[in-house]
Design a protein around this motif. Sequence first.
Motif, short mmCIF file in Angstrom:
data_model
loop_
_atom_site.label_atom_id
_atom_site.label_comp_id
_atom_site.label_asym_id
_atom_site.label_seq_id
_atom_site.Cartn_x
_atom_site.Cartn_y
_atom_site.Cartn_z
N GLU A 13 0.84 -1.19 0.00
CA GLU A 13 0.00 0.00 0.00
C GLU A 13 0.88 1.23 0.00
OE1 GLU A 13 -3.85 1.71 2.54
OE2 GLU A 13 -2.69 0.00 3.25
N TYR A 14 0.41 2.30 -0.67
CA TYR A 14 1.13 3.57 -0.68
C TYR A 14 1.33 3.99 0.77
CZ TYR A 14 2.08 8.49 -1.86
OH TYR A 14 2.64 9.74 -1.99
N PHE A 15 2.58 4.14 1.21
CA PHE A 15 2.87 4.24 2.64
C PHE A 15 2.16 5.40 3.35
CE2 PHE A 15 5.26 5.27 6.46
CZ PHE A 15 5.20 4.04 7.10
N PRO A 16 2.09 6.61 2.79
CA PRO A 16 1.37 7.67 3.50
C PRO A 16 -0.08 7.31 3.81
CG PRO A 16 2.76 8.63 1.82
CD PRO A 16 2.79 7.13 1.60
N VAL A 17 -0.74 6.60 2.91
CA VAL A 17 -2.12 6.16 3.16
C VAL A 17 -2.14 5.09 4.23
CG1 VAL A 17 -4.13 5.02 2.13
CG2 VAL A 17 -2.89 6.77 0.84
N GLU A 18 -1.21 4.15 4.15
CA GLU A 18 -1.11 3.11 5.18
C GLU A 18 -0.84 3.72 6.55
OE1 GLU A 18 1.53 -0.89 6.25
OE2 GLU A 18 2.07 0.36 4.53
N ALA A 19 0.04 4.74 6.58
CA ALA A 19 0.43 5.35 7.85
C ALA A 19 -0.77 5.99 8.54
CB ALA A 19 1.52 6.39 7.62
N ILE A 20 -1.55 6.75 7.81
CA ILE A 20 -2.69 7.42 8.45
C ILE A 20 -3.78 6.43 8.82
CG2 ILE A 20 -3.98 8.06 6.37
CD1 ILE A 20 -4.38 10.82 7.74
N SER A 21 -3.92 5.37 8.03
CA SER A 21 -4.89 4.32 8.36
C SER A 21 -4.50 3.62 9.66
CB SER A 21 -4.99 3.31 7.22
OG SER A 21 -5.46 3.91 6.03
N LYS A 22 -3.21 3.27 9.78
CA LYS A 22 -2.73 2.60 10.99
C LYS A 22 -2.80 3.54 12.21
CE LYS A 22 -1.31 -1.38 9.24
NZ LYS A 22 -1.85 -2.70 9.66
N LEU A 23 -2.59 4.83 11.96
CA LEU A 23 -2.68 5.81 13.05
C LEU A 23 -4.09 5.83 13.62
CD1 LEU A 23 -1.26 8.10 14.62
CD2 LEU A 23 -1.96 9.66 12.78
N HIS A 24 -5.08 5.83 12.75
CA HIS A 24 -6.47 5.83 13.19
C HIS A 24 -6.84 4.50 13.86
CE1 HIS A 24 -8.25 9.62 11.61
NE2 HIS A 24 -7.17 9.61 10.87
N GLN A 25 -6.14 3.44 13.52
CA GLN A 25 -6.40 2.13 14.11
C GLN A 25 -5.58 1.88 15.38
OE1 GLN A 25 -5.56 -0.66 10.95
NE2 GLN A 25 -6.92 0.39 9.52
#
Length: 222
Positions: free
Chosen positions: A136-148
């Motif tokens: 996954e495009y890392f910036p998108v993965e990063a914010i998704s994981k942050l919210h999780q």
Amino acid sequence: MPNGSLDGHLFKNKSVLDWNTRYQITLGVARGLCYLHQSCHECIRHCDIKPENILLDASFVPKVADFGMAAFVGRDFSRLLTTFRGTAGYLAPEWLSGVAITPKIDVYGFGMVLMEILSGKRNSPETFTSSSDDVEYFPVEAISKLHQADVGSLVDPQLHGDFDMEQVERVCKVACWCIQDNEADRPTMGEVVLVLQGLQEIDMPPMPRLAAMTAQSDETSL
């Protein structure tokens, strides 16, 4: 600068930087950009913040280098600079749309560099290949994981879990705010320094629309 540039340690296996060193580098670069933007007689926009332009001395203290694209000019005149381009993967949306540039372009580039310091890998969607369908495009993965509440899974696996979770979350939040599409939503570098020092709190960032579109476009092309 005996330890060369940051990219050599993040992407070229020159040496694995421990978490404390990475955090001190992020804080050092933030302070340097804050000085350029807010403490110089005239505001200086670096315009090309990336790991290759962050040099490390013998103690891994960072120095922002290569001011070939730096802009001393005011906001209105800076419209003329939109014919120039920085480096793909670190470009703020306003570079591409042709509007006037402000110091917030450096904030955007700094946010993308933070993502790479966190993960130890390139963010750029150009690094994806047909053999990496599960990437996954890392910036998108990063914010998704942050919210999780799962930011620990974002950290460079070469650190083997040896990192400060509070600092990791702080870096991830700062990075996600720095890469917001609207420059008005991004913090100043002065605010970034305060957050990284633990002197100011920062809210949960929203998903940048451009980052999500970039990831969706890349998935479609695979």
